[in-house]
Enzyme design. Sequence first.
Site, PDB file in Angstrom:
ATOM      1  N   VAL A  61      10.819   2.392 -16.611  1.00  0.00           N
ATOM      2  CA  VAL A  61       9.772   1.320 -16.824  1.00  0.00           C
ATOM      3  C   VAL A  61       8.310   1.856 -16.219  1.00  0.00           C
ATOM      4  CG1 VAL A  61       9.150  -0.828 -15.596  1.00  0.00           C
ATOM      5  CG2 VAL A  61      11.529  -0.438 -16.404  1.00  0.00           C
ATOM      6  N   ALA A  64       7.084   3.992 -19.239  1.00  0.00           N
ATOM      7  CA  ALA A  64       6.711   3.081 -20.341  1.00  0.00           C
ATOM      8  C   ALA A  64       5.242   2.159 -19.724  1.00  0.00           C
ATOM      9  CB  ALA A  64       7.688   1.828 -20.450  1.00  0.00           C
ATOM     10  N   GLU A  65       5.311   1.588 -18.533  1.00  0.00           N
ATOM     11  CA  GLU A  65       4.237   0.939 -18.173  1.00  0.00           C
ATOM     12  C   GLU A  65       2.935   1.823 -17.892  1.00  0.00           C
ATOM     13  OE1 GLU A  65       2.897  -2.510 -14.855  1.00  0.00           O
ATOM     14  OE2 GLU A  65       4.895  -1.487 -14.547  1.00  0.00           O
ATOM     15  N   SER A  66       3.143   2.932 -17.430  1.00  0.00           N
ATOM     16  CA  SER A  66       2.053   3.820 -17.621  1.00  0.00           C
ATOM     17  C   SER A  66       1.521   4.223 -18.949  1.00  0.00           C
ATOM     18  CB  SER A  66       2.384   5.269 -16.805  1.00  0.00           C
ATOM     19  OG  SER A  66       2.863   5.011 -15.350  1.00  0.00           O
ATOM     20  N   SER A  69      -0.349   0.738 -20.207  1.00  0.00           N
ATOM     21  CA  SER A  69      -1.426   0.542 -19.647  1.00  0.00           C
ATOM     22  C   SER A  69      -2.506   1.420 -19.772  1.00  0.00           C
ATOM     23  CB  SER A  69      -1.176   0.613 -18.303  1.00  0.00           C
ATOM     24  OG  SER A  69      -0.473  -0.571 -17.573  1.00  0.00           O
TER      25      SER A  69
END
Length: 141
Positions: A61, A64-66, A69
């Site tokens: 996560v 993925a979030e990095s 974003s």
Amino acid sequence: MTDEATTTGAVDERLAERGLGELAEKMGMVVTELTAERAVGSIPVEGNRQPVGLLHGGAYVVLAESLGSMAANVHAGPGRYAVGIELNASHSRSATSGTVTGTCTAIHLGNTLTTHEIVLTDDQGRRCSTVRITNMIRERR
């Protein structure tokens, strides 16, 4: 709002503006491609495992979030920034060694919202996790 940054120099220049962030750096994240439409990065499994030897679900996560974003912030452009408002992750396979690579692809690039899908794969190209992130674009104050 969107431009290309796929060469190592262009990615390094873009990341120099904002950085990876403390957590991503501690996890050993490397970003090799970064545009609003597509971002690619990886983390080592070693050092990011849970006690039973599997890559921690939170590590998928974070990668993925990095990526999502960062891509959203590229799309936002000067004077604006993106913040995550929704994240969905489905883990389908465990990695125990090697590297996990995330490939982030834009689903929607709007004026106020972006949505990206990030597919995370192991060294054999097997899908380990699928993540979707929605970011809200805001004006800098």
